[in-house]
Structures are given as C-alpha cells and as structure tokens.
Design a protein around this motif. Structure first.
Motif, PDB file in Angstrom:
ATOM      1  N   VAL A   1       0.947  -1.045  -0.031  1.00 43.38           N
ATOM      2  CA  VAL A   1       0.134  -0.020   0.045  1.00 43.38           C
ATOM      3  C   VAL A   1       0.811   1.228  -0.037  1.00 43.38           C
ATOM      4  N   VAL A   2       0.511   2.349  -0.975  1.00 41.96           N
ATOM      5  CA  VAL A   2       1.555   3.343  -0.996  1.00 41.96           C
ATOM      6  C   VAL A   2       0.227   4.634  -0.931  1.00 41.96           C
ATOM      7  N   VAL A   3       0.689   5.668  -0.089  1.00 37.11           N
ATOM      8  CA  VAL A   3      -0.313   6.929  -0.132  1.00 37.11           C
ATOM      9  C   VAL A   3       0.534   8.106  -0.023  1.00 37.11           C
ATOM     10  N   ALA A   4      -0.223   9.122  -0.662  1.00 32.20           N
ATOM     11  CA  ALA A   4       0.303  10.425  -0.447  1.00 32.20           C
ATOM     12  C   ALA A   4      -0.695  11.288  -0.139  1.00 32.20           C
ATOM     13  N   ALA A   5      -0.511  12.066   0.881  1.00 30.32           N
ATOM     14  CA  ALA A   5      -1.712  13.048   1.294  1.00 30.32           C
ATOM     15  C   ALA A   5      -1.361  14.605   1.511  1.00 30.32           C
ATOM     16  N   VAL A   6      -2.546  15.617   1.211  1.00 28.39           N
ATOM     17  CA  VAL A   6      -2.055  16.934   1.553  1.00 28.39           C
ATOM     18  C   VAL A   6      -2.980  17.194   2.583  1.00 28.39           C
ATOM     19  N   ARG A   7      -2.393  17.831   3.525  1.00 27.82           N
ATOM     20  CA  ARG A   7      -3.406  18.414   4.860  1.00 27.82           C
ATOM     21  C   ARG A   7      -3.819  19.680   4.267  1.00 27.82           C
ATOM     22  N   SER A   8      -5.074  19.957   4.116  1.00 29.40           N
ATOM     23  CA  SER A   8      -5.627  20.974   3.907  1.00 29.40           C
ATOM     24  C   SER A   8      -7.071  21.099   4.326  1.00 29.40           C
ATOM     25  N   PRO A   9      -7.780  22.414   4.412  1.00 34.33           N
ATOM     26  CA  PRO A   9      -9.334  22.152   4.710  1.00 34.33           C
ATOM     27  C   PRO A   9     -10.052  21.233   3.886  1.00 34.33           C
ATOM     28  N   LYS A  10      -9.631  21.026   2.758  1.00 38.83           N
ATOM     29  CA  LYS A  10     -10.241  19.868   1.922  1.00 38.83           C
ATOM     30  C   LYS A  10      -9.019  18.835   1.766  1.00 38.83           C
ATOM     31  N   PRO A  11      -8.781  17.817   2.512  1.00 43.38           N
ATOM     32  CA  PRO A  11      -7.691  17.176   2.417  1.00 43.38           C
ATOM     33  C   PRO A  11      -7.699  16.182   1.013  1.00 43.38           C
ATOM     34  N   LYS A  12      -6.326  16.192   0.612  1.00 46.47           N
ATOM     35  CA  LYS A  12      -6.282  15.410  -0.563  1.00 46.47           C
ATOM     36  C   LYS A  12      -5.518  14.123  -0.521  1.00 46.47           C
ATOM     37  N   ILE A  13      -5.983  12.904  -0.929  1.00 45.32           N
ATOM     38  CA  ILE A  13      -5.469  11.651  -0.285  1.00 45.32           C
ATOM     39  C   ILE A  13      -5.676  10.650  -1.629  1.00 45.32           C
ATOM     40  N   ALA A  14      -4.250  10.078  -1.951  1.00 53.44           N
ATOM     41  CA  ALA A  14      -4.267   9.209  -3.312  1.00 53.44           C
ATOM     42  C   ALA A  14      -3.577   7.970  -2.712  1.00 53.44           C
ATOM     43  N   PHE A  15      -3.920   6.885  -3.326  1.00 51.36           N
ATOM     44  CA  PHE A  15      -3.493   5.368  -2.983  1.00 51.36           C
ATOM     45  C   PHE A  15      -3.053   4.705  -3.907  1.00 51.36           C
ATOM     46  N   GLY A  16      -1.967   4.110  -4.013  1.00 51.81           N
ATOM     47  CA  GLY A  16      -1.211   3.002  -4.799  1.00 51.81           C
ATOM     48  C   GLY A  16      -1.605   1.771  -4.233  1.00 51.81           C
ATOM     49  N   SER A  17      -1.808   0.394  -5.221  1.00 53.93           N
ATOM     50  CA  SER A  17      -1.973  -0.483  -4.678  1.00 53.93           C
ATOM     51  C   SER A  17      -3.112  -1.156  -3.926  1.00 53.93           C
ATOM     52  N   VAL A  18      -4.243  -0.252  -4.218  1.00 50.62           N
ATOM     53  CA  VAL A  18      -5.524  -0.554  -3.506  1.00 50.62           C
ATOM     54  C   VAL A  18      -6.582  -0.831  -4.793  1.00 50.62           C
ATOM     55  N   ALA A  19      -6.316  -0.639  -5.705  1.00 47.27           N
ATOM     56  CA  ALA A  19      -7.241  -0.761  -6.977  1.00 47.27           C
ATOM     57  C   ALA A  19      -6.298  -0.909  -8.280  1.00 47.27           C
ATOM     58  N   ALA A  20      -7.048  -0.800  -9.286  1.00 44.07           N
ATOM     59  CA  ALA A  20      -6.617  -1.444 -10.761  1.00 44.07           C
ATOM     60  C   ALA A  20      -5.493  -0.184 -10.891  1.00 44.07           C
ATOM     61  N   THR A  21      -5.853   0.975 -10.546  1.00 40.86           N
ATOM     62  CA  THR A  21      -4.701   1.864 -11.052  1.00 40.86           C
ATOM     63  C   THR A  21      -4.718   2.994  -9.652  1.00 40.86           C
ATOM     64  N   VAL A  22      -3.728   3.897  -9.651  1.00 37.99           N
ATOM     65  CA  VAL A  22      -3.599   4.829  -8.564  1.00 37.99           C
ATOM     66  C   VAL A  22      -4.895   5.433  -8.521  1.00 37.99           C
ATOM     67  N   VAL A  23      -5.478   5.823  -7.219  1.00 41.30           N
ATOM     68  CA  VAL A  23      -6.734   6.579  -6.984  1.00 41.30           C
ATOM     69  C   VAL A  23      -6.556   7.693  -5.953  1.00 41.30           C
ATOM     70  N   ARG A  24      -7.491   8.407  -6.174  1.00 46.21           N
ATOM     71  CA  ARG A  24      -7.811   9.717  -5.341  1.00 46.21           C
ATOM     72  C   ARG A  24      -9.043   8.832  -4.553  1.00 46.21           C
ATOM     73  N   VAL A  25      -9.409   9.478  -3.412  1.00 46.15           N
ATOM     74  CA  VAL A  25     -10.592   8.988  -2.617  1.00 46.15           C
ATOM     75  C   VAL A  25     -11.213   9.897  -2.645  1.00 46.15           C
ATOM     76  N   PRO A  26     -12.357  10.450  -3.335  1.00 49.66           N
ATOM     77  CA  PRO A  26     -12.958  11.561  -3.223  1.00 49.66           C
ATOM     78  C   PRO A  26     -14.063  11.566  -2.198  1.00 49.66           C
ATOM     79  N   ARG A  27     -14.614  10.549  -2.035  1.00 53.23           N
ATOM     80  CA  ARG A  27     -15.770  10.270  -0.996  1.00 53.23           C
ATOM     81  C   ARG A  27     -15.199  10.399   0.426  1.00 53.23           C
ATOM     82  N   THR A  28     -14.068   9.864   0.404  1.00 54.39           N
ATOM     83  CA  THR A  28     -13.443  10.166   1.765  1.00 54.39           C
ATOM     84  C   THR A  28     -13.000  11.460   2.092  1.00 54.39           C
ATOM     85  N   GLU A  29     -12.306  11.890   1.303  1.00 54.48           N
ATOM     86  CA  GLU A  29     -11.964  13.389   1.033  1.00 54.48           C
ATOM     87  C   GLU A  29     -13.158  14.161   1.479  1.00 54.48           C
TER      88      GLU A  29
END
Ligand SMILES: Cc1cc2nc3c(=O)[nH]c(=O)nc-3n(C[C@H](O)[C@H](O)[C@H](O)COP(=O)(O)OP(=O)(O)OC[C@H]3O[C@@H](n4cnc5c(N)ncnc54)[C@H](O)[C@@H]3O)c2cc1C
Length: 277
Positions: A195-223
């Motif tokens: 699992v690999v993750v990159a995230a940005v802390r801001s009023p609207k956080p940005k979170i993206a994962f690798g290895s948890v889907a067929a492609t790299v993904v942002r998780v807009p519902r979680t954000e």
C-alpha cells in the motif's frame, strides 16, 4: 535473458523532434532508464521487437519552475528529484517517495516518465502526482496536450497515452498544505508497495493511494467526508468502502484495506509540525 537481444531493433534519435517522427512512422516502445523494460525483456514478456531509446534526449531531463508550476522533465530520475532544490521546496513528498524507490542504482536510472508510463498501480510516484493535482504533458509529431493526472489511467496498466506520443513532462501546481507520504512494503528498501499513500493536509484534504485498486486512485468520498467534518472513524468507514484492493502474491485485500485505514488515521492524527508523519 529470455529475449534474444540480437533480434531487437533499437533506434536512438538525436532530438525529441526526430523521436516523435519515428513514433509517428511506426510503433516503437520507448525506453528511458530501462529499469522496467529490462525486467520484462528478461522475462520474455515484451511482444514488440522495436524500441526507441529516449535516454539521451537531454531536453526531457530538466526540473524547473515555470509560472509557479513545478515542471519535471520525463527523464528526471529519482536521484534528480532527491537532489533538486525545487522539488525539496515544493514537493517534499516526491523526495520521500524517490528515496524509497528500489536502491541507489534504480534511483539513478529510473525516471519519473517511466514510472508514470509503466502504469503499475504500485508505482510509488503516482499517488504523489495524483494528490498534487498534477498534469501529464504528452507530445506527438502532431502537437502537445495536457491530461490531468487523475484522468490519465483508464484501467489496469492502461492509460490515455497514444502509441505515437511520449510523456515529455509532468506539471505540478503549487501545493497548499503539509504533504505526507508513506509506503508499506515487505521491507524498508527494494520492496514493491503493498500500500502506498500520498496526502496533503488542507481544509479539503487530498489523499491518493497506490496498490488498493487497478490504478492509482484519489478517494474523493473520503476526502469529502473529512472536509465536511466527519469523525475519523466515520471517514475510515467511507474509505473501506471506497477502495477495491485485491489478493495477490504480495498481500491480501483485507490486509491492504486495514493498512490503508491505519495510514489515513496516522495522517489525520499526526502533528502539523512533523515533516512527514
Ligand atoms: C530492482 C528494481 C526495484 C524497483 N523498485 C521500485 C520501487 O520501489 N518503486 C517503484 O515505483 N518502481 C520500482 N521499480 C520499477 C522502475 O524502476 C520504475 O517504474 C522506474 O521509474 C521506471 O523508469 P524507467 O525510466 O526505467 O522506465 P523504462 O523501463 O525505460 O520504461 C518503463 C515503461 O514506460 C515507457 N516509457 C518510459 N518513458 C516514457 C516516456 N517518456 N513516454 C512514454 N513512455 C515511456 C516504456 O515504454 C515502458 O513501457 C523497480 C525496478 C527494479 C528493477
């Protein structure tokens, strides 16, 4: 080596223009640092015999800032990123990711363009670019286009790049907010991410994962849940339903889902003064 090198047809263009003309005239697989290509040649899994060596094209190599946008040439290596003052200042999560790619040999030779084009869902730089709202710059003999990173991949190991196009750069706008990167593998170095993750802390956080889907993904519902003030537990429930990890040789889907949740919990509960935790 299961592929006979003597049977391969490798062209080495002298300029980007010449490279694009060669790609226009006949399909050829670009070769940059060759760290992925060579593995596939060794396994005998590459159907093509025609290759285009783009490694000598220095015009694809620079890292610059233009109009407040960080521009990484496709041939920028991980070592270039680690050493770049601009990348350290503007995109420290890419420096963290680069330090964890392979070992020094791979970091010296592996390129950002190759990582993006290779389109593995486990590519370590990909969540960084997804979380940073980057754009991929594609060029063919007919012209240039920019594709938002989050629209670049169309499925497992598939992207919108046409065979006559090269990735020439990736553009990263200024990132507002603290950046965070984590890679979970079998060991600290020389490991493909579970699992690999990159995230940005801001009023609207940005979170993206690798290895948890067929492609790299942002998780807009979680954000969205986090931006709307949901509790961490509720947001993690959303995350669990939003990602679609699989069982494979490196891990199980259940493990990946739990690790993804643990990582987001750590990201959210980490102190803002910490550089990367
Ligand atoms: C021992 C080892 C360890 C590794 N560890 C990691 C790791 O920890 N994390 C990780 O993410 N990866 C890892 N990798 C994979 C690899 O090193 C990276 O994906 C690297 O960034 C690939 O870059 P490259 O320049 O070598 O690509 P290449 O092997 O030259 O090319 C890879 C693919 O991209 C295409 N391509 C390359 N450049 C372009 C371009 N500009 N435009 C269009 N298509 C292009 C090629 O046609 C090919 O399909 C590892 C590989 C090895 C062998």
């Amino acid at each position: 080596m299961r592929t006979a090198i003597s049977e391969l047809d490798l062209r080495r263009p002298k300029s980007l223009g010449e490279a694009l003309e060669m790609l226009r005239d006949e399909p050829r697989m670009p070769v940059a640092g060759a760290t992925d290509v060579y593995v596939a040649l060794n396994f005998g899994t590459l159907p093509t015999k025609r290759y285009l060596d783009i490694w000598p094209l220095d015009e694809l190599r620079g890292i610059t800032v233009r109009d407040d946008t960080l521009v990484l040439g496709a041939l920028a290596t991980y070592t270039d990123c680690i050493r770049s003052r601009e990348v350290n200042a503007r995109l420290p999560m890419l420096v963290e990711a680069s330090r964890l790619v392979g070992g020094p040999q791979i970091q010296n030779r592996g390129t950002i363009g190759g990582n993006i084009a290779n389109a593995s869902p486990a590519g370590d730089s990909l969540p960084v670019f997804a979380a940073a709202d980057a754009a991929v710059v594609l060029r063919s003999a007919a012209g240039e286009r920019r594709v938002p990173f989050t629209s670049f991949y169309t499925g497992y190991r598939a992207s919108v790049r046409r065979p006559d196009e090269l990735i020439v750069a990736v553009e990263v706008p200024r990132v507002e907010g603290q950046q965070w990167f984590r890679k979970v593998g079998t060991r600290a170095a020389q490991a493909i991410s579970k699992v690999v993750v990159a995230a940005v802390r801001s009023p609207k956080p940005k979170i993206a994962f690798g290895s948890v889907a067929a492609t790299v993904v942002r998780v807009p519902r979680t954000e969205h849940a986090l931006a709307s003030g949901a509790s961490i537990d509720d947001a993690l429930q959303v995350l669990g339903a939003e990602i679609t990890p699989i069982d494979d040789v490196r891990s199980t889907a259940e493990y990946r889902r739990q690790v993804a949740k643990n990582l987001v919990r750590r990201f959210l509960s980490s102190r803002t003064s910490e550089r990367s935790e």
